[in-house]
Design a protein around this motif. Structure first.
Motif, PDB file in Angstrom:
ATOM      1  N   LEU A 215     -61.951   0.010  -8.193  1.00  0.00           N
ATOM      2  CA  LEU A 215     -62.514  -0.382  -6.893  1.00  0.00           C
ATOM      3  C   LEU A 215     -63.768  -1.238  -7.061  1.00  0.00           C
ATOM      4  N   LEU A 216     -64.632  -0.829  -7.974  1.00  0.00           N
ATOM      5  CA  LEU A 216     -65.924  -1.506  -8.110  1.00  0.00           C
ATOM      6  C   LEU A 216     -65.849  -2.750  -8.980  1.00  0.00           C
ATOM      7  N   SER A 217     -64.680  -2.990  -9.598  1.00  0.00           N
ATOM      8  CA  SER A 217     -64.503  -4.202 -10.406  1.00  0.00           C
ATOM      9  C   SER A 217     -63.790  -5.298  -9.630  1.00  0.00           C
ATOM     10  N   LEU A 218     -63.488  -5.052  -8.357  1.00  0.00           N
ATOM     11  CA  LEU A 218     -62.873  -6.079  -7.528  1.00  0.00           C
ATOM     12  C   LEU A 218     -63.846  -7.252  -7.369  1.00  0.00           C
ATOM     13  N   PRO A 219     -63.331  -8.454  -7.092  1.00  0.00           N
ATOM     14  CA  PRO A 219     -64.231  -9.584  -6.825  1.00  0.00           C
ATOM     15  C   PRO A 219     -65.230  -9.234  -5.727  1.00  0.00           C
ATOM     16  N   ALA A 220     -66.408  -9.835  -5.772  1.00  0.00           N
ATOM     17  CA  ALA A 220     -67.496  -9.468  -4.868  1.00  0.00           C
ATOM     18  C   ALA A 220     -67.086  -9.492  -3.400  1.00  0.00           C
ATOM     19  N   GLU A 221     -66.279 -10.489  -3.012  1.00  0.00           N
ATOM     20  CA  GLU A 221     -65.900 -10.609  -1.600  1.00  0.00           C
ATOM     21  C   GLU A 221     -64.869  -9.554  -1.188  1.00  0.00           C
ATOM     22  N   GLU A 222     -64.206  -8.917  -2.185  1.00  0.00           N
ATOM     23  CA  GLU A 222     -63.206  -7.889  -1.903  1.00  0.00           C
ATOM     24  C   GLU A 222     -63.721  -6.481  -2.189  1.00  0.00           C
ATOM     25  N   ARG A 223     -64.785  -6.392  -2.935  1.00  0.00           N
ATOM     26  CA  ARG A 223     -65.308  -5.091  -3.366  1.00  0.00           C
ATOM     27  C   ARG A 223     -65.849  -4.314  -2.156  1.00  0.00           C
ATOM     28  N   PRO A 224     -65.621  -3.007  -2.120  1.00  0.00           N
ATOM     29  CA  PRO A 224     -66.158  -2.220  -1.005  1.00  0.00           C
ATOM     30  C   PRO A 224     -67.682  -2.188  -1.042  1.00  0.00           C
ATOM     31  N   THR A 225     -68.262  -2.111   0.136  1.00  0.00           N
ATOM     32  CA  THR A 225     -69.717  -1.914   0.219  1.00  0.00           C
ATOM     33  C   THR A 225     -70.057  -0.434   0.299  1.00  0.00           C
ATOM     34  N   ALA A 226     -69.027   0.399   0.495  1.00  0.00           N
ATOM     35  CA  ALA A 226     -69.242   1.841   0.555  1.00  0.00           C
ATOM     36  C   ALA A 226     -67.986   2.548   0.056  1.00  0.00           C
ATOM     37  N   VAL A 227     -68.181   3.711  -0.570  1.00  0.00           N
ATOM     38  CA  VAL A 227     -67.066   4.538  -1.045  1.00  0.00           C
ATOM     39  C   VAL A 227     -67.240   5.943  -0.489  1.00  0.00           C
ATOM     40  N   PHE A 228     -66.197   6.442   0.160  1.00  0.00           N
ATOM     41  CA  PHE A 228     -66.136   7.837   0.578  1.00  0.00           C
ATOM     42  C   PHE A 228     -65.227   8.561  -0.401  1.00  0.00           C
ATOM     43  N   ALA A 229     -65.790   9.470  -1.183  1.00  0.00           N
ATOM     44  CA  ALA A 229     -65.017  10.251  -2.150  1.00  0.00           C
ATOM     45  C   ALA A 229     -64.713  11.618  -1.552  1.00  0.00           C
ATOM     46  N   ALA A 230     -63.519  12.123  -1.828  1.00  0.00           N
ATOM     47  CA  ALA A 230     -63.054  13.347  -1.180  1.00  0.00           C
ATOM     48  C   ALA A 230     -63.719  14.605  -1.694  1.00  0.00           C
ATOM     49  N   ASN A 231     -64.508  14.525  -2.759  1.00  0.00           N
ATOM     50  CA  ASN A 231     -65.369  15.645  -3.131  1.00  0.00           C
ATOM     51  C   ASN A 231     -66.610  15.112  -3.838  1.00  0.00           C
TER      52      ASN A 231
END
Length: 319
Positions: A215-231
């Motif tokens: 997720l965090l290695s996606l190109p800058a314009e595609e990379r998430p600005t936030a991650v919700f992890a299930a735990n």
């Protein structure tokens, strides 16, 4: 032998002086009666079992709640980790219940079972975070859907639009419910759900590392600005992966977890999370089980509310 047995079981027929001598020797030797022998004779052991797949932060917090509530009940606690193999979840609770039921424990609290536990078990059972929701034995869980919605609403309120979801174990209903809440909150906010921003983290840090890195290695314009992890443990792994990639939390990436285990508070930065009332869930499960053991009719399924805990791992996205 008969005299000692009478003293241990507080039966009549032994003088006070003799009883004192026997008790003194018991104290000197540190003698404890056999649980198995007692269970065969009395048809009970006076022991409550807490069965977990493994000892990790989530189950440890539940154990604290169960242990505190056990005080004064006359029961002792046996905590048993039943999983074998690195990630072999399937069927561990059936093996554990078969091994311990009636010989070592009178009833069991089973934490995150990987299968449906039927009402036909040989001992009373209460499940925490049940496999398929309110089926089978009595259950205790948190409001996973509302909790996930709280997490997403918080991120949307900060201005995030590219929000990724790092899910839990596919075999657990809680993971499915948290993803359901995630999708519903995005839909209600008028945001699309991108399959490119959804990964399975398995509720385990080792399993969460690779999908977090994807997720965090996606190109800058595609990379998430936030991650919700299930735990929380997976969320903390996301923070570690972000740091290894040169991303700052929360300046470059906001991260939010679920559970509110102590590790969340102690993370760097402290983790924003959705709190399950873990101690209360443990206490409630014990109370339900004790009522079962007493033959009382009681509520079969208990769902407790979740709460958003804001800390330093979330902030508005960079301009």
């Amino acid at each position: 032998m008969a005299t000692v047995s009478k003293v241990i079981n507080e039966r009549y027929g032994v003088s006070e002086a003799t009883a004192e001598k026997v008790l003194a020797v018991i104290d000197q030797l540190g003698y404890q009666s056999s649980l198995i022998a007692s269970s065969l004779r009395r048809k009970s052991t006076g022991v409550i079992g807490v069965l977990v797949a493994e000892f990790e932060p989530y189950s440890a917090e539940l154990l604290k709640g169960i242990s505190a509530a056990l005080d004064g009940t006359g029961y002792e606690l046996l905590a048993h980790a039943g999983r074998s193999g690195a990630h072999n979840h399937s069927g561990w609770e059936r093996r554990s219940l078969s091994r311990l039921g009636h010989t070592l424990i009178d009833g069991a609290i089973v934490v995150t079972p990987s299968m449906i536990i039927t009402d036909e078990t040989t001992i009373p059972v209460v499940a925490i975070d049940p496999h398929t929701g309110p089926d089978g034995p009595m259950t205790v869980d948190a409001d996973n859907v509302t909790g996930a919605r709280l997490a997403v609403d918080h991120l949307v309120g900060l201005g995030h639009r590219r929000i990724a979801f790092l899910g839990g174990r596919p075999d657990l209903r809680s993971a499915a419910l948290r993803e359901k809440g995630f999708r519903e909150a995005l839909y209600d906010a008028g945001l699309s759900v991108s399959s490119d921003l959804i990964r399975v983290g398995g509720y385990h840090p080792e399993l969460a590392e690779a999908p977090a890195r994807e997720l965090l290695s996606l190109p800058a314009e595609e990379r998430p600005t936030a991650v919700f992890a299930a735990n929380d443990i997976s969320a903390i792994k996301v923070i570690e992966v972000a740091e290894s990639l040169g991303l700052r939390v929360p300046e470059d990436l906001s991260v939010i977890g679920f559970d509110n285990v102590p590790e969340a508070r102690d993370a760097t930065p402290p983790l924003t999370t959705v709190a399950q009332p873990l101690h209360e869930m443990g206490r409630s499960a014990l109370e339900l089980l004790l009522e079962l053991l007493e033959g009382k009719q009681t509520e079969r399924h208990l769902r407790l509310p979740a709460e958003l805990i804001e800390r330093s791992s979330t902030a508005p996205p960079a301009a």
